[in-house]
Enzyme design. Structure first.
Site, PDB file in Angstrom:
ATOM      1  N   ASP A 181      -3.854   6.919   4.822  1.00 19.70           N
ATOM      2  CA  ASP A 181      -4.529   7.723   3.796  1.00 19.70           C
ATOM      3  C   ASP A 181      -5.755   6.999   3.227  1.00 19.70           C
ATOM      4  OD1 ASP A 181      -3.390   5.732   2.248  1.00 19.70           O
ATOM      5  OD2 ASP A 181      -2.152   7.067   1.024  1.00 19.70           O
ATOM      6  N   ASP A 219      -0.593  -7.351  -2.598  1.00 19.86           N
ATOM      7  CA  ASP A 219       0.394  -6.470  -3.217  1.00 19.86           C
ATOM      8  C   ASP A 219       1.826  -6.962  -3.012  1.00 19.86           C
ATOM      9  OD1 ASP A 219       0.234  -5.938  -0.479  1.00 19.86           O
ATOM     10  OD2 ASP A 219      -0.647  -3.973  -0.747  1.00 19.86           O
ATOM     11  N   HIS A 227      -5.850   3.855   2.085  1.00 16.90           N
ATOM     12  CA  HIS A 227      -5.618   2.853   1.044  1.00 16.90           C
ATOM     13  C   HIS A 227      -5.953   1.439   1.527  1.00 16.90           C
ATOM     14  CE1 HIS A 227      -1.116   2.699   2.363  1.00 16.90           C
ATOM     15  NE2 HIS A 227      -1.691   1.591   2.817  1.00 16.90           N
TER      16      HIS A 227
HETATM   17  C1  F6R Z   1      -0.254  -4.389   2.718  1.00 12.28           C
HETATM   18  C2  F6R Z   1      -1.510  -3.660   2.530  1.00 12.28           C
HETATM   19  C3  F6R Z   1      -1.675  -2.306   3.127  1.00 12.28           C
HETATM   20  C4  F6R Z   1      -1.654  -2.328   4.648  1.00 12.28           C
HETATM   21  C5  F6R Z   1      -1.787  -0.925   5.199  1.00 12.28           C
HETATM   22  C6  F6R Z   1      -1.741  -0.885   6.711  1.00 12.28           C
HETATM   23  O1  F6R Z   1      -0.324  -5.652   2.092  1.00 12.28           O
HETATM   24  O2  F6R Z   1      -2.359  -4.158   1.891  1.00 12.28           O
HETATM   25  O3  F6R Z   1      -2.889  -1.762   2.671  1.00 12.28           O
HETATM   26  O4  F6R Z   1      -2.706  -3.126   5.115  1.00 12.28           O
HETATM   27  O5  F6R Z   1      -0.770  -0.122   4.682  1.00 12.28           O
HETATM   28  O6  F6R Z   1      -0.482  -1.273   7.148  1.00 12.28           O
HETATM   29  P1  F6R Z   1      -0.157  -1.416   8.703  1.00 12.28           P
HETATM   30  O7  F6R Z   1      -0.891  -2.597   9.196  1.00 12.28           O
HETATM   31  O8  F6R Z   1       1.338  -1.605   8.748  1.00 12.28           O
HETATM   32  O9  F6R Z   1      -0.623  -0.155   9.348  1.00 12.28           O
END
Ligand code: F6R
Length: 264
Positions: free
Chosen positions: A136, A67, A138
């Site tokens: 959440d 992303d 994702h």
């Molecule tokens: C970012 C991504 C997101 C993160 C997720 C967890 O490229 O793909 O899905 O992996 O938001 O982020 P952290 O590791 O900061 O908790």
């Protein structure tokens, strides 16, 4: 799906790094899907150290990130291109021309998204996709209700995601509201997937994603459909899992994990 519980964050990151390193050694022109976020920083530091100390060779690899924010130039410290250069690409011998992220500054976002999907296919598809997980549920920026067959597209970020990620910006008001993300379907097309989650704040959502029903409300739960998905967590992120004994037993007895069991 396989779930592995490691004693602490460092051991969890080191296990994922060992899996990636093995894949790169076995297939030097590996197509690697990458993620950003706090969780990945330690993992990327480990991969950089493996390059420096053990000569892990990324020179023929190609990478596709999950992303990128819409509207942030690549030189903005909040952009994911900037993050990847800072945490990984500047420290390994990958050819920058072989590192791809969605173009958040594209004049026509939809055209850019279609081009990104095409580029992945032309590269032979993603061999190994690395994932984190949001609070959440994702993966990428596939927020709740994202279609489980969705492809690369622009998404409006959920409020909790904005609130968590804006703290990473020097000026929190710079945090964009929209991003381009690979779809859940794009992620499921990868030949293998590894999700890394560490810390207490991920315990609840990991239990939902792994042991709960497959639902677009928790897009990580779609990984239950994947043919080769490994989820690596530390003890803190494992605390809400109901079947910890079962996961530990499999890790201790499955010959596929023999070479990784002693990894610190
Ligand atoms: C970012 C991504 C997101 C993160 C997720 C967890 O490229 O793909 O899905 O992996 O938001 O982020 P952290 O590791 O900061 O908790």
């Amino acid at each position: 799906m396989e779930l592995v519980i490691r004693p602490d964050t460092e051991a969890a990151c080191n296990l994922v790094a060992a899996i990636i390193a093995k894949a790169v050694r076995e297939k030097p022109d590996l197509v690697l899907g990458l993620a950003t976020g706090r969780t990945m920083e330690r993992l990327y530091a480990r991969l950089a150290a493996m390059h420096r100390d053990e000569g892990l060779d990324f020179s023929r690899c190609r990478t596709f990130n999950l992303d990128e924010y819409i509207g942030l130039p690549v030189e903005h410290p909040g952009s994911y291109r900037y993050y990847m250069n800072r945490h990984l690409f500047n420290h390994i011998n990958i050819d920058p021309a072989n590192t791809f992220l969605p173009d958040g500054m594209a004049a026509d976002i939809k055209v850019g998204c279609a081009a990104y999907e095409k580029k992945i296919v032309e590269s032979g598809g993603i061999d190994l996709q690395l994932l984190g997980i949001g609070a959440d549920g994702h993966i990428g920026f596939n927020e709740p209700l994202s279609g489980l067959k969705s492809r690369t597209r622009d998404k409006t970020l959920a409020e909790p995601t904005i609130n968590v990620n804006r703290t990473l910006f020097t000026n929190p008001n710079d945090m964009p509201r929209r991003a381009i993300t690979m779809g859940v379907g794009t992620i499921l097309d990868a030949r293998s997937v590894i999700l890394l989650a560490t810390g207490k704040s991920k315990a609840d959502i990991i239990a939902k994603a792994v042991e709960g029903p497959i639902t677009s409300m928790v897009t990580a739960s779609a990984l239950q459909l994947h043919q080769q998905c490994r989820v690596v967590v530390d003890e803190d992120a494992a605390t809400e899992l109901q079947h910890q004994d079962y996961y530990r037993w499999i890790f201790d007895h499955d010959p596929d994990w023999d070479e990784y069991r002693t990894a610190k």
